[in-house]
Design a protein around this motif. Sequence first.
Motif, PDB file in Angstrom:
ATOM      1  N   HIS A   1       0.807  -1.225   0.000  1.00 57.37           N
ATOM      2  CA  HIS A   1       0.000   0.000   0.000  1.00 57.37           C
ATOM      3  C   HIS A   1       0.836   1.270   0.000  1.00 57.37           C
ATOM      4  N   GLY A   2       2.148   1.143  -0.099  1.00 58.18           N
ATOM      5  CA  GLY A   2       2.993   2.317  -0.111  1.00 58.18           C
ATOM      6  C   GLY A   2       2.924   3.127   1.166  1.00 58.18           C
ATOM      7  N   LEU A   3       2.904   2.449   2.299  1.00 57.87           N
ATOM      8  CA  LEU A   3       2.729   3.129   3.575  1.00 57.87           C
ATOM      9  C   LEU A   3       3.988   3.884   3.991  1.00 57.87           C
ATOM     10  N   ARG A   4       3.769   4.946   4.758  1.00 56.62           N
ATOM     11  CA  ARG A   4       4.893   5.709   5.292  1.00 56.62           C
ATOM     12  C   ARG A   4       5.600   4.938   6.401  1.00 56.62           C
ATOM     13  N   GLY A   5       4.821   4.155   7.148  1.00 54.49           N
ATOM     14  CA  GLY A   5       5.449   3.411   8.224  1.00 54.49           C
ATOM     15  C   GLY A   5       4.510   2.446   8.905  1.00 54.49           C
ATOM     16  N   LEU A   6       5.089   1.572   9.703  1.00 54.72           N
ATOM     17  CA  LEU A   6       4.338   0.676  10.580  1.00 54.72           C
ATOM     18  C   LEU A   6       4.307   1.364  11.943  1.00 54.72           C
ATOM     19  N   ALA A   7       3.366   2.268  12.064  1.00 49.87           N
ATOM     20  CA  ALA A   7       3.339   3.192  13.192  1.00 49.87           C
ATOM     21  C   ALA A   7       1.883   3.562  13.477  1.00 49.87           C
ATOM     22  N   GLY A   8       1.715   4.700  14.150  1.00 51.56           N
ATOM     23  CA  GLY A   8       0.365   5.111  14.508  1.00 51.56           C
ATOM     24  C   GLY A   8      -0.111   4.356  15.731  1.00 51.56           C
ATOM     25  N   ASP A   9      -1.287   3.748  15.627  1.00 51.76           N
ATOM     26  CA  ASP A   9      -1.872   3.056  16.770  1.00 51.76           C
ATOM     27  C   ASP A   9      -1.389   1.614  16.875  1.00 51.76           C
ATOM     28  N   PHE A  10      -0.098   1.460  17.059  1.00 56.69           N
ATOM     29  CA  PHE A  10       0.488   0.184  17.462  1.00 56.69           C
ATOM     30  C   PHE A  10       0.578   0.276  18.982  1.00 56.69           C
ATOM     31  N   PHE A  11      -0.303  -0.410  19.673  1.00 57.86           N
ATOM     32  CA  PHE A  11      -0.590  -0.114  21.069  1.00 57.86           C
ATOM     33  C   PHE A  11       0.462  -0.655  22.027  1.00 57.86           C
ATOM     34  N   VAL A  12       1.105   0.276  22.752  1.00 56.02           N
ATOM     35  CA  VAL A  12       1.885  -0.097  23.925  1.00 56.02           C
ATOM     36  C   VAL A  12       0.961  -0.191  25.132  1.00 56.02           C
ATOM     37  N   ASP A  13      -0.051   0.698  25.183  1.00 58.07           N
ATOM     38  CA  ASP A  13      -1.038   0.662  26.263  1.00 58.07           C
ATOM     39  C   ASP A  13      -2.360   1.194  25.745  1.00 58.07           C
ATOM     40  N   GLY A  14      -3.279   1.505  26.662  1.00 55.95           N
ATOM     41  CA  GLY A  14      -4.599   1.955  26.271  1.00 55.95           C
ATOM     42  C   GLY A  14      -4.805   3.438  26.500  1.00 55.95           C
ATOM     43  N   ALA A  15      -5.893   3.797  27.196  1.00 54.95           N
ATOM     44  CA  ALA A  15      -6.260   5.197  27.380  1.00 54.95           C
ATOM     45  C   ALA A  15      -6.614   5.461  28.838  1.00 54.95           C
ATOM     46  N   LEU A  16      -6.424   6.700  29.258  1.00 53.52           N
ATOM     47  CA  LEU A  16      -6.712   7.066  30.639  1.00 53.52           C
ATOM     48  C   LEU A  16      -8.200   7.013  30.946  1.00 53.52           C
ATOM     49  N   GLY A  17      -9.028   7.482  30.025  1.00 52.57           N
ATOM     50  CA  GLY A  17     -10.464   7.498  30.287  1.00 52.57           C
ATOM     51  C   GLY A  17     -11.027   6.124  30.550  1.00 52.57           C
ATOM     52  N   SER A  18     -10.525   5.121  29.842  1.00 53.46           N
ATOM     53  CA  SER A  18     -10.964   3.737  30.029  1.00 53.46           C
ATOM     54  C   SER A  18     -10.122   2.988  31.057  1.00 53.46           C
ATOM     55  N   ARG A  19      -9.189   3.688  31.689  1.00 50.96           N
ATOM     56  CA  ARG A  19      -8.295   3.132  32.712  1.00 50.96           C
ATOM     57  C   ARG A  19      -7.477   1.963  32.170  1.00 50.96           C
ATOM     58  N   THR A  20      -7.057   2.072  30.918  1.00 52.42           N
ATOM     59  CA  THR A  20      -6.213   1.045  30.319  1.00 52.42           C
ATOM     60  C   THR A  20      -4.827   1.571  29.951  1.00 52.42           C
ATOM     61  N   ALA A  21      -4.569   2.880  30.113  1.00 53.52           N
ATOM     62  CA  ALA A  21      -3.207   3.387  29.962  1.00 53.52           C
ATOM     63  C   ALA A  21      -2.351   2.794  31.080  1.00 53.52           C
ATOM     64  N   ALA A  22      -1.128   2.393  30.763  1.00 54.68           N
ATOM     65  CA  ALA A  22      -0.262   1.691  31.718  1.00 54.68           C
ATOM     66  C   ALA A  22       0.415   2.673  32.664  1.00 54.68           C
ATOM     67  N   LEU A  23       0.192   2.500  33.961  1.00 54.59           N
ATOM     68  CA  LEU A  23       0.728   3.397  34.980  1.00 54.59           C
ATOM     69  C   LEU A  23       1.696   2.666  35.899  1.00 54.59           C
ATOM     70  N   HIS A  24       2.633   3.426  36.484  1.00 61.65           N
ATOM     71  CA  HIS A  24       3.502   2.868  37.516  1.00 61.65           C
ATOM     72  C   HIS A  24       2.740   2.662  38.819  1.00 61.65           C
ATOM     73  N   GLU A  25       1.843   3.590  39.143  1.00 56.99           N
ATOM     74  CA  GLU A  25       1.045   3.512  40.361  1.00 56.99           C
ATOM     75  C   GLU A  25      -0.427   3.408  39.984  1.00 56.99           C
ATOM     76  N   PRO A  26      -1.260   2.815  40.849  1.00 59.39           N
ATOM     77  CA  PRO A  26      -2.661   2.580  40.497  1.00 59.39           C
ATOM     78  C   PRO A  26      -3.434   3.864  40.195  1.00 59.39           C
ATOM     79  N   TYR A  27      -4.532   3.686  39.499  1.00 58.94           N
ATOM     80  CA  TYR A  27      -5.449   4.792  39.237  1.00 58.94           C
ATOM     81  C   TYR A  27      -6.022   5.291  40.559  1.00 58.94           C
ATOM     82  N   THR A  28      -6.125   6.602  40.672  1.00 60.05           N
ATOM     83  CA  THR A  28      -6.647   7.193  41.903  1.00 60.05           C
ATOM     84  C   THR A  28      -8.091   6.781  42.157  1.00 60.05           C
ATOM     85  N   ASP A  29      -8.899   6.716  41.107  1.00 58.25           N
ATOM     86  CA  ASP A  29     -10.313   6.404  41.282  1.00 58.25           C
ATOM     87  C   ASP A  29     -10.633   4.919  41.080  1.00 58.25           C
TER      88      ASP A  29
END
Length: 508
Positions: free
Chosen positions: A227-255
Amino acid sequence: MAVTGDTVVWVGQDGPGRALHPEAEVVDLDGAFVAPAFVDAHVHATATGLHLSGLDLTGVRDAGGLLAAVRSAVRPGEVLIAHGWDETTWTSPRLPSRAELNEAAGGAAVYLSRVDVHSALASSALADAASGAEGWSQDGPLTREAHHHIRAAVRAGISAEQRRRAQDAFLTRAAERGIVSVHECAGPDISGEDDLAALLALAAEPGRPEVVAYWGERDALTLAERHGLRGLAGDFFVDGALGSRTAALHEPYTDQPGTTGSRYLDAEAIAEHLVTCTEAGLQAGFHVIGDAGVTEVVRGFQLAEKAVGQRALAARGHRLEHLEMVDADQAALLAGWGVAASMQPQFDALWGGTDGMYAARLGVRAAGLNPFSTLAAKGVVLAFGSDSPVTTLEPWAAVRAAVHHRTAGFGLSARAAFNAHTRGGHRAAGVNDGLTGSLVPGAPAHYAIWEAADLVIATPDSRVQRWSTDPRSRVPALPPLDPGAPLPTCLRTARAGRVLYDVLTPAA
């Protein structure tokens, strides 16, 4: 400014310009101003188009309102796709149960993505297909692998014609907002290869914004070449998102103290992908938000540097999406590896501050998010975008949000914020010629014409408004960007001299 073909050939005062180009077609701006056109460095075209034409949940304020919206929109035999609910803005954070959603849906398949698109509510007609997968819930939102399964099922239910209408709506809206280039962040868990191929074919038609395509998956070199792509990048997930509490944190979510989120890639896998892409001449990149995710990415770059060397690693201009929880030391390391940070200022406008979603999820840690000024000071290339449909295709709103950051000291000057949404986007896609994204002789004629309230430029030679990113020009850097002030309205968008959108020229 004079344009010949696809190139800016002259910039200067009005009188000499008319004398130098006596046969030129003259566009009287009547008080409007010309600026470099915007680049949106992170979008999801089909999802945005479906959102533009479908049920909008961003205005819902409680579970009852969400259920009422579903009842009014559901159609027998069709999958209802809706987006944008955010319980942190509701009068009561209680989510509807699956039984309540089933009743409102009347047995139909319903998919309701949260504003961050990392979790969703779904009726049983869809949710049961993901039963047992990681992130599946008997009654609550679906996250992680369960959400990927459900999203795949939804994609399978979209017809080719429905997809084309959605992508056309997206590209049209982008042009209407002064955007000439978008970075599509596709992938196997986002949109699928057929969707990406259809978007690239549509964007190849005359009069469309450019689509710079990325695919978020490892070991996909053949697909990138196909497809002539610029890269294998973008949403290649290391973690998720804060709103869904899936972003990876060192310490637990406060709520939600029982979780630190999710990490999908370790440093070794990150390094392997970086090395593979570096050696193949492609950009690598990752979606990373939480502080534990950023730590893993930095470790991955350190391992990759040992394998290919700092110079080779930096030459590819690898990129990171979102990069919300990053400190100054990490920023300095990333700058040394030539990393571009694709970031979304409207995230801070929506969720920042002492009373927003970030503070609810993270407590005092929220004050460190989206440090634009820190990254810029350390030399990281900033490329702004929307992550549409997560936030709207409103680049001036993003520029304003970057200027008026809700954490003191983390904002940018108006000039720097604008450059991050124009030249920075081109640089993040590998275009670093020193011209593209500026209006100077020899630059591609990517421009937009804007009407702005209260815009006064003291130029004695002409009433035509001129705009410049050069502080020596003695014209205002930007129109008013005060909170609440009307934002500029696009009158024309042109990419390489070809008009994509125009309300200046009357129809024949």
